[in-house]
Design a protein around this motif. Structure first.
Motif, PDB file in Angstrom:
ATOM      1  N   LEU A  86       0.826  -1.202   0.000  1.00  0.00           N
ATOM      2  CA  LEU A  86       0.000   0.000   0.000  1.00  0.00           C
ATOM      3  C   LEU A  86       0.864   1.258   0.000  1.00  0.00           C
ATOM      4  CD1 LEU A  86      -2.776   1.316   0.121  1.00  0.00           C
ATOM      5  CD2 LEU A  86      -2.713   1.099   2.611  1.00  0.00           C
ATOM      6  N   ASN A  87       1.954   1.235   0.750  1.00  0.00           N
ATOM      7  CA  ASN A  87       2.875   2.377   0.749  1.00  0.00           C
ATOM      8  C   ASN A  87       3.508   2.567  -0.628  1.00  0.00           C
ATOM      9  OD1 ASN A  87       2.384   2.850   3.464  1.00  0.00           O
ATOM     10  ND2 ASN A  87       4.084   1.569   4.144  1.00  0.00           N
ATOM     11  N   ALA A  88       3.831   1.450  -1.286  1.00  0.00           N
ATOM     12  CA  ALA A  88       4.400   1.540  -2.636  1.00  0.00           C
ATOM     13  C   ALA A  88       3.378   2.100  -3.620  1.00  0.00           C
ATOM     14  CB  ALA A  88       4.876   0.160  -3.087  1.00  0.00           C
ATOM     15  N   ILE A  89       2.131   1.668  -3.491  1.00  0.00           N
ATOM     16  CA  ILE A  89       1.060   2.180  -4.354  1.00  0.00           C
ATOM     17  C   ILE A  89       0.883   3.677  -4.144  1.00  0.00           C
ATOM     18  CG2 ILE A  89      -1.434   2.101  -4.762  1.00  0.00           C
ATOM     19  CD1 ILE A  89      -1.315  -0.894  -4.076  1.00  0.00           C
ATOM     20  N   GLU A  90       0.917   4.094  -2.881  1.00  0.00           N
ATOM     21  CA  GLU A  90       0.755   5.516  -2.564  1.00  0.00           C
ATOM     22  C   GLU A  90       1.879   6.347  -3.175  1.00  0.00           C
ATOM     23  OE1 GLU A  90      -0.971   8.923  -0.608  1.00  0.00           O
ATOM     24  OE2 GLU A  90      -1.716   6.922  -1.090  1.00  0.00           O
ATOM     25  N   ARG A  91       3.119   5.843  -3.085  1.00  0.00           N
ATOM     26  CA  ARG A  91       4.253   6.581  -3.653  1.00  0.00           C
ATOM     27  C   ARG A  91       4.122   6.701  -5.165  1.00  0.00           C
ATOM     28  NH1 ARG A  91       7.202   3.503   0.138  1.00  0.00           N
ATOM     29  NH2 ARG A  91       7.789   2.019  -1.500  1.00  0.00           N
ATOM     30  N   LEU A  92       3.745   5.616  -5.812  1.00  0.00           N
ATOM     31  CA  LEU A  92       3.578   5.660  -7.265  1.00  0.00           C
ATOM     32  C   LEU A  92       2.453   6.610  -7.664  1.00  0.00           C
ATOM     33  CD1 LEU A  92       3.969   1.870  -8.172  1.00  0.00           C
ATOM     34  CD2 LEU A  92       5.529   3.719  -8.786  1.00  0.00           C
ATOM     35  N   TRP A  93       1.358   6.557  -6.927  1.00  0.00           N
ATOM     36  CA  TRP A  93       0.212   7.413  -7.252  1.00  0.00           C
ATOM     37  C   TRP A  93       0.553   8.889  -7.070  1.00  0.00           C
ATOM     38  CZ3 TRP A  93      -3.768   8.793  -9.705  1.00  0.00           C
ATOM     39  CH2 TRP A  93      -4.701   9.686  -9.206  1.00  0.00           C
ATOM     40  N   MET A  94       1.251   9.223  -5.998  1.00  0.00           N
ATOM     41  CA  MET A  94       1.596  10.619  -5.752  1.00  0.00           C
ATOM     42  C   MET A  94       2.648  11.134  -6.730  1.00  0.00           C
ATOM     43  SD  MET A  94      -0.442  11.473  -3.385  1.00  0.00           S
ATOM     44  CE  MET A  94       0.187  13.101  -3.004  1.00  0.00           C
ATOM     45  N   SER A  95       3.313  10.224  -7.433  1.00  0.00           N
ATOM     46  CA  SER A  95       4.316  10.645  -8.421  1.00  0.00           C
ATOM     47  C   SER A  95       3.714  10.871  -9.802  1.00  0.00           C
ATOM     48  CB  SER A  95       5.419   9.585  -8.528  1.00  0.00           C
ATOM     49  OG  SER A  95       4.916   8.382  -9.114  1.00  0.00           O
ATOM     50  N   PHE A 130      -1.224   1.030 -13.600  1.00  0.00           N
ATOM     51  CA  PHE A 130       0.202   1.300 -13.403  1.00  0.00           C
ATOM     52  C   PHE A 130       0.615   1.136 -11.937  1.00  0.00           C
ATOM     53  CE2 PHE A 130       3.071   4.820 -12.054  1.00  0.00           C
ATOM     54  CZ  PHE A 130       4.263   4.265 -12.492  1.00  0.00           C
ATOM     55  N   VAL A 131      -0.147   1.730 -11.021  1.00  0.00           N
ATOM     56  CA  VAL A 131       0.272   1.734  -9.616  1.00  0.00           C
ATOM     57  C   VAL A 131       0.009   0.400  -8.922  1.00  0.00           C
ATOM     58  CG1 VAL A 131      -0.110   4.215  -9.458  1.00  0.00           C
ATOM     59  CG2 VAL A 131      -1.934   2.660  -8.774  1.00  0.00           C
ATOM     60  N   LEU A 132      -0.923  -0.401  -9.452  1.00  0.00           N
ATOM     61  CA  LEU A 132      -1.263  -1.668  -8.792  1.00  0.00           C
ATOM     62  C   LEU A 132      -0.472  -2.859  -9.323  1.00  0.00           C
ATOM     63  CD1 LEU A 132      -5.156  -1.412  -8.513  1.00  0.00           C
ATOM     64  CD2 LEU A 132      -3.482  -1.115  -6.702  1.00  0.00           C
ATOM     65  N   LYS A 133       0.209  -2.684 -10.430  1.00  0.00           N
ATOM     66  CA  LYS A 133       0.924  -3.810 -11.028  1.00  0.00           C
ATOM     67  C   LYS A 133       1.995  -4.341 -10.076  1.00  0.00           C
ATOM     68  CE  LYS A 133       3.186  -5.293 -15.283  1.00  0.00           C
ATOM     69  NZ  LYS A 133       3.662  -4.890 -16.627  1.00  0.00           N
ATOM     70  N   GLY A 134       1.860  -5.614  -9.714  1.00  0.00           N
ATOM     71  CA  GLY A 134       2.812  -6.241  -8.809  1.00  0.00           C
ATOM     72  C   GLY A 134       2.589  -5.923  -7.345  1.00  0.00           C
ATOM     73  N   ASN A 135       1.552  -5.133  -7.039  1.00  0.00           N
ATOM     74  CA  ASN A 135       1.313  -4.728  -5.654  1.00  0.00           C
ATOM     75  C   ASN A 135      -0.018  -5.238  -5.105  1.00  0.00           C
ATOM     76  OD1 ASN A 135       3.716  -3.180  -5.225  1.00  0.00           O
ATOM     77  ND2 ASN A 135       2.838  -1.560  -6.491  1.00  0.00           N
ATOM     78  N   CYS A 136      -0.629  -6.199  -5.778  1.00  0.00           N
ATOM     79  CA  CYS A 136      -1.888  -6.770  -5.297  1.00  0.00           C
ATOM     80  C   CYS A 136      -2.022  -8.178  -5.866  1.00  0.00           C
ATOM     81  CB  CYS A 136      -3.082  -5.902  -5.704  1.00  0.00           C
ATOM     82  SG  CYS A 136      -3.312  -5.752  -7.486  1.00  0.00           S
TER      83      CYS A 136
END
Length: 329
Positions: A86-95, A130-136
């Motif tokens: 979730l932290n990784a998703i948040e970082r990608l989304w905010m970028s 993009f942000v969820l790939k590999g993170n769910c």
């Protein structure tokens, strides 16, 4: 309720029910979405199902997409997302950088409940895959990608002959996969309505053209001109008249090519944001916010001298200044 006849039949049944039974059905939410008999059932050429279009903004973006985001931020839930993911998703989304026509910056996923509809639309159609790939989990990612594709297909400016088949296939697959993944208890009404997207497209065309996006946008423009709770109509008209007056003055000031005046405009109105654009021979001025009287004595002196040159009385109460603007010379 699937057809107009269902409304007619249930209305006849409703009229024969005792009051106690009616109250029970309403309290237990067993009325099939039917609150009380409607006079519309007597209209011969009016179909209460086909006559009302499906609003993609409320049903899809604010319904399905918002629910999906709620699953994303739920750690160790159905999405299979851990705290680290979730932290990784948040970082990608905010970028993610929004396109130039967007007037908002990216907001945290934690604030998804306050997101506007166009933010939800941008997230599902462009950012989510993009942000969820590999993170769910793979199953959840497949559902998100399928939803993203559906959202893009039904809001195209033009729908070709092949798109309806793909829309119908993907919507049916999404609903079935959703039920298999989340369970039948999570089958929301907004999910079921995805099976009706193709019918609405055939009746009314691309869904964004008949959605609430445009009227909601116009409502927002009007409400931003209201500066108080008293006499709202006067507030709107005053803001409009001030903007029109300022427009004329600024266009004159930019057209005669006086570099000193243009420099003063740049200094006084230096914030780049505007829903209003004025184009003149000397450049472009983008205005926003409320108008104010020019308080800078030196700047007002230059403006007044220009007024004298034009043989006009440019007093402080007649010249309005927008401090939030960007001047491009």
């Amino acid at each position: 309720m699937k057809t107009h006849q269902h409304f007619v039949d249930f209305a006849e049944e409703w009229e024969k029910m005792p009051v106690k039974e009616k109250r029970f059905l309403l309290a237990e939410r067993m009325t099939k979405g039917f609150r009380r008999p409607s006079i519309l059932r007597f209209w011969v050429k009016f179909d209460m199902v086909l006559a009302f279009l499906l609003d993609i903004m409320h049903q899809f973006d604010e319904g399905v997409v918002r629910w999906i985001i709620a699953q994303i931020i739920t750690v160790d839930g159905n999405s299979g997302i851990t705290k680290a993911q979730l932290n990784a998703i948040e970082r990608l989304w905010m970028s993610v950088a929004l396109p130039g026509h967007q007037n908002r910056s990216v907001r945290s996923l934690d604030d998804y409940k306050s997101w506007k509809a166009h933010e939800l639309k941008f997230f599902i159609q462009h950012a989510a895959p993009f942000v969820l790939k590999g993170n769910c989990s793979e199953g959840f990612y497949f559902l998100v990608c399928l939803l993203s594709r559906i959202g893009w297909l039904v809001t195209q400016d033009e729908i070709d002959r092949e798109s309806p088949k793909e829309i119908e296939s993907r919507c049916t697959r999404y609903v079935k996969t959703f039920q298999d993944y989340f369970g039948i208890e999570q089958m929301k009404y907004s999910i079921h309505l995805m099976l009706h997207l193709l019918l609405v497209i055939k009746l009314f065309g691309p869904l964004h053209l008949s959605s609430c996006y445009r009227p909601e946008n116009q409502i927002g423009r009007v409400t931003r001109k209201i500066c108080g709770t008293y006499n709202n109509t006067k507030n709107i008209m005053d803001s409009f008249l001030k903007l029109q007056e300022c427009t004329a003055r600024m266009e004159d000031m930019l057209c005669f090519g006086n570099s000193k005046i243009v420099t003063t405009d740049e200094r006084l109105m230096g914030v780049p944001a505007s829903p209003y654009v004025i184009k003149g021979a000397a450049g472009t001025c983008r205005l926003s916010g409320q108008s104010n009287v020019i308080e800078d004595g030196e700047a007002y002196a230059k403006v007044r001298r220009e007024g004298r040159r034009r043989k006009e009385c440019w007093s402080r109460d007649r010249v309005h200044c927008f401090r939030r603007a960007a001047v491009e010379v």
